[in-house]
Design an enzyme around this catalytic site. Structure first.
Site, mmCIF file in Angstrom:
data_model
loop_
_atom_site.group_PDB
_atom_site.id
_atom_site.type_symbol
_atom_site.label_atom_id
_atom_site.label_comp_id
_atom_site.label_asym_id
_atom_site.label_seq_id
_atom_site.Cartn_x
_atom_site.Cartn_y
_atom_site.Cartn_z
ATOM 1 N N LYS A 73 44.338 8.732 -20.995
ATOM 2 C CA LYS A 73 44.894 9.827 -20.183
ATOM 3 C C LYS A 73 43.952 10.156 -19.021
ATOM 4 C CE LYS A 73 47.080 13.473 -18.782
ATOM 5 N NZ LYS A 73 48.353 13.390 -18.045
ATOM 6 N N CYS A 108 45.605 18.810 -12.801
ATOM 7 C CA CYS A 108 45.219 17.584 -13.531
ATOM 8 C C CYS A 108 44.216 16.740 -12.754
ATOM 9 C CB CYS A 108 46.464 16.753 -13.798
ATOM 10 S SG CYS A 108 47.756 17.691 -14.533
#
Ligand code: SAJ
Length: 442
Positions: free
Chosen positions: A221, A275
């Site tokens: 991720k 993010c």
């Protein structure tokens, strides 16, 4: 006190009786996830500590903007597949999707994740599957989450509970479709945990599901988003070089990307969102100084707002600039989200420099920077510079007429939104801004 549940069944996902999911955290990821599984006829209990969010959802109202989500929300509530409360409840599967911000030292703040895990402990029983979705530093499952369950009497190593890490990779604006179609990583603290998480997703999504360990999944991720941050930094560095060399950065990128294996990203005023500008720090904090590239990319991207300010200073050699219209405030195009927005950082820098600033954004409805939002016409009226910071689709259709109310018709287009406009001088990021009396216009 742990919930007493008679059925200490072994969790065989995909079987009819495993149908209850508790989703902790109902934000951009948790809420669409809860709705997604409720739409697949699971009994889903959505919980969030934010009373406003729970009250809105119980009244069938969304606190986030996402295509197609409202219709789905009403459908699953009507089908009694999704209920909301401020507290978790007994379920077969628990999914944790809460924020993991960075603190002022650029280290992961895991307090929300830890609080969410502690909040479900009273309801956990043997055989439950716990899936962490929040983006976390590598080794968080092993070193933080597993010990919390151990402390509560659940030994994840021997599968008292199955602990998995399954990161999301959906893009705001297309979340439901990407939940359905994107491939999914199922990382387990144990192989059995990975299998059970993989079975949950493979029974419900069209994308492929890949099993691995929890630590691998955490790193996968982080690398997805770090790859993007590093490549955006490369594009930004190219823009800075272009100015000195007098080259057109956008043509260089467009034609270099004609190579079948080249994908240079877009330069811009910086990297926002919850993010991309954050995830690389989760690697840096664990990598014992072995991240000069990742760290430098962060510095380049974080430096772009100041670059924009310096470009405006250069414009003042040729242009009188006192009032600036900032067009675009969200962190990226066609969303209302201003988290970590570079445009907001630039507005604050402009105010510190003493400029008069008027702001417009077709999506953003609330601002807490001491400025009110203007209509497009009002924001441009009487201003000396239009600073375009977000490539909202609406801005791509602007014509010369749009800018006629300006005192000086000068645009700094930081996202390559506009081509030439009659009677308007347009400067671009990466473009040489001439010395006195040398006008550069597109
Ligand atoms: N940006 C550039 N140049 C580019 C691309 C983006 O300057 O070429 C800027 C954008 O303007 C924005 C920021 O970077 O300020 C982030 O943009 P983004 O398009 O990466 O959008 P996010 O953060 O909403 O989505 C990313 C996606 N991750 C990847 O593309 C690897 C998404 O798939 C993730 O699910 C999401 O982060 C996340 O949740 O992690």
């Amino acid at each position: 006190m742990l919930a007493n549940r008679s059925n200490s069944f072994n969790l065989n996902l995909g079987d009819d009786y495993v149908r209850e999911i508790c989703v902790v955290g109902l934000g951009y990821i948790g809420l669409p996830t809860a709705i997604f599984f409720a739409d697949k006829d699971y009994k889903v209990y959505g919980c969030d500590i934010n009373e406003y969010i729970i009250n809105s959802l119980q009244r069938g109202k969304l606190h986030i903007k996402e295509n197609g989500l409202l219709e789905k929300l009403h459908s699953v509530i009507e089908r009694k597949n999704l209920t909301f409360s401020e507290k978790p409840t007994i379920a077969d599967i628990y999914m944790v999707a809460v924020p993991t911000p960075v603190n002022e030292k650029k280290r992961a703040d895991l307090s929300y994740v830890e609080a969410a895990v502690h909040s479900i402990l009273p309801y956990i029983s043997k055989g439950n599957l716990i899936i962490i979705e929040s983006t976390v530093p590598p080794k968080t499952i092993d070193d933080v989450i597993v010990p919390i369950f151990k402390e509560a009497g659940f030994d994840a190593l021997h599968n008292d509970v199955y602990i998995a890490y399954c990161p999301e990779r959906v893009i705001p604006g297309n979340i439901l479709a990407e939940l359905e179609h994107n491939d999914r990583i199922a990382g387990g603290y144990t192989e059995e945990a990975a299998e059970k998480a993989a079975k949950l997703f493979s029974s419900n999504i069209k994308g492929r599901v890949f099993q691995t360990t929890a630590t691998q999944a955490e790193m996968i991720k982080l690398m997805e988003n770090t790859y993007r941050d590093v490549n955006i930094a490369l594009a930004n560095e190219l823009a800075l070089i272009a100015e000195d060399l007098g080259i057109d950065v956008y043509e260089v990128i467009e034609l270099a990307n004609r190579h079948p294996r080249v994908q240079i990203h877009e330069p811009g005023p910086g990297v926002g969102g919850h993010c991309i500008p954050i995830d690389p720090y989760f690697i840096i904090e664990k990598a014992c100084g072995k991240t000069p590239l990742i760290s430098t990319a962060r510095k380049i991207n974080e430096g772009m707002p100041q670059v924009i300010i310096e470009q405006i200073e250069k414009l003042k050699v040729n242009h009188r600039i006192e009032t600036i219209s900032v067009l675009g405030l969200s962190y990226k195009k066609d969303v209302d989200d201003t988290r970590e927005s570079s445009a907001i950082k630039i507005v604050n820098l402009l105010l510190e420099e003493g400029y008069q600033v008027k702001v417009h954004d077709p999506y953003v409805r609330e601002l807490d920077i001491g400025l009110r939002l203007h209509s497009l016409e009002d924001s441009l009226n009487g201003s000396d510079l239009a600073l375009m910071l977000v490539d909202h689709t609406e801005y791509k259709q602007l014509t010369s007429n749009t800018f006629q109310g300006m005192r000086h018709k000068v645009i700094f287009d930081a996202k390559n939104i506009l081509s030439s406009l009659e009677g308007v001088t347009i400067y671009k990021l990466g473009q040489k801004i001439g010395n006195k009396n040398e006008r550069v216009s597109v």
